[in-house]
Design an enzyme around this catalytic site. Structure first.
Site, mmCIF file in Angstrom:
data_model
loop_
_atom_site.group_PDB
_atom_site.id
_atom_site.type_symbol
_atom_site.label_atom_id
_atom_site.label_comp_id
_atom_site.label_asym_id
_atom_site.label_seq_id
_atom_site.Cartn_x
_atom_site.Cartn_y
_atom_site.Cartn_z
ATOM 1 N N VAL A 1 4.940 -5.925 -4.129
ATOM 2 C CA VAL A 1 6.006 -5.744 -3.130
ATOM 3 C C VAL A 1 6.068 -7.032 -2.315
ATOM 4 O O VAL A 1 5.030 -7.568 -1.898
ATOM 5 C CB VAL A 1 5.716 -4.523 -2.233
ATOM 6 C CG1 VAL A 1 6.808 -4.367 -1.173
ATOM 7 C CG2 VAL A 1 5.611 -3.257 -3.075
ATOM 8 N N HIS B 1 0.839 -1.210 0.000
ATOM 9 C CA HIS B 1 0.000 0.000 0.000
ATOM 10 C C HIS B 1 0.874 1.260 0.000
ATOM 11 O O HIS B 1 0.581 2.235 -0.680
ATOM 12 C CB HIS B 1 -0.881 0.050 1.261
ATOM 13 C CG HIS B 1 -1.907 -1.030 1.343
ATOM 14 N ND1 HIS B 1 -1.845 -2.030 2.275
ATOM 15 C CD2 HIS B 1 -3.032 -1.251 0.616
ATOM 16 C CE1 HIS B 1 -2.898 -2.823 2.127
ATOM 17 N NE2 HIS B 1 -3.628 -2.384 1.128
#
Ligand code: PAF
Length: 288
Positions: free
Chosen positions: A177, A37
């Protein structure tokens, strides 16, 4: 950073920025922030004058047997993290603000939602995603919206929504990620106990194994998915799906020629996890 709970207030704040010629970036989230995020927020910060992060655990995209009630929620922590990334507004509405009594609209995107997570979780999932994302675009009117490539099918669904409904927003997909050991960051990783956490690394290793085999010149989908499946089996993981599909249409790919999406979903311990790699045939490896 302002925390805003109503549509009227967020519209007023964004409207003022736009009248001043500012560009607006939106990062739609369900909270429980992790480094994935934060990378979306940083990208939004780098490229826009006003950054709005929405935090809304959207009930309509969860099925009756899914984890809506236990989905991790910690608004104070999330707000501090968004603030640290330079977000200007955290839009955190109550469910009734988004779905008032009488809400009756469904958005169903045919075809690409019938497979992978759409098949596993049911049609309600992407219908719910499409409805809430359309609403967020209507409320915030961003110039650009940022989504993570971990939800590769969601990115395609949102792009189709924008194209089919002529919504005036650009979609940016940002890279997955990963933790140091390769596990894709997910809000649901908190459900993993230490043993499941160790086994969960098999998802990324399985996808890597398929690419390693593709690097030898193998193109057959059966062989590539079998290589990935063997790593999952070794970790005691039975995938819900492990499929090679076209990166745009999500049609099945029988032979890897160029690139294709290898997507996996599996329950590992108490968590349902998804991951994907774009597989490239050996002759295309230099193109990455
Ligand atoms: O990816 C998510 O967190 C959600 O599906 C989204 C896009 C915020 C819609 O609720």
């Amino acid at each position: 950073m302002r925390i805003i709970r109503t549509i009227a207030e967020v519209r007023a704040a964004v409207g003022e920025a736009k009248r001043g010629g500012k560009t607006v970036g939106l990062v739609p989230t369900m909270g429980a922030f992790h480094a994935g995020h934060l990378s979306l927020m940083r990208e939004a910060r780098k490229n826009n004058d006003l950054v709005v992060v929405s935090l809304f655990v959207n009930p309509t995209q969860f099925g009756p047997n899914e984890d809506l009630s236990r989905y991790p929620r910690d608004e104070a922590r999330d707000a501090a993290m968004a603030d640290e990334q330079g977000a200007d507004i955290l839009f955190a509405p109550e469910p009734a603000e988004i779905y008032p009594d009488g809400f009756a609209t469904t958005i169903h995107i045919a075809g690409i939602t019938d497979v992978l997570d759409g098949a596993s979780r049911g049609a309600h999932h992407f219908d719910g995603v499409a409805a809430v994302v359309a609403k967020l675009f209507g409320i915030v009117a961003p110039d650009v919206a940022y989504f993570g490539q971990k939800d590769a099918q969601q990115v395609l669904v949102v792009r189709r929504l924008v194209r089919d409904l002529n919504l005036d927003v650009r979609i940016e997909a940002c890279p997955i990620v990963r933790e140091a050991d390769g596990l894709a960051m997910s809000s649901r990783n908190v459900y993993l106990d230490p043993e499941a956490r160790r086994r969960a690394t098999a998802l990324n290793r399985a996808l890597d194994a398929a690419q390693a085999l593709a690097d030898t010149g193998e193109r057959d989908t059966g062989a590539l998915t079998a290589a990935a499946g063997a790593i999952l089996a070794d970790a005691g993981i039975t995938p819900e799906y492990l499929e090679l599909r076209d990166t745009e249409t999500l049609r099945p790919v029988v032979r890897l020629d160029g690139e294709a999406l290898l997507a996996v979903a599996a329950n590992v311990g108490a968590a349902r996890l998804i991951d994907n790699h774009i597989l490239r045939s050996a002759d295309r490896r230099g193109d990455a």
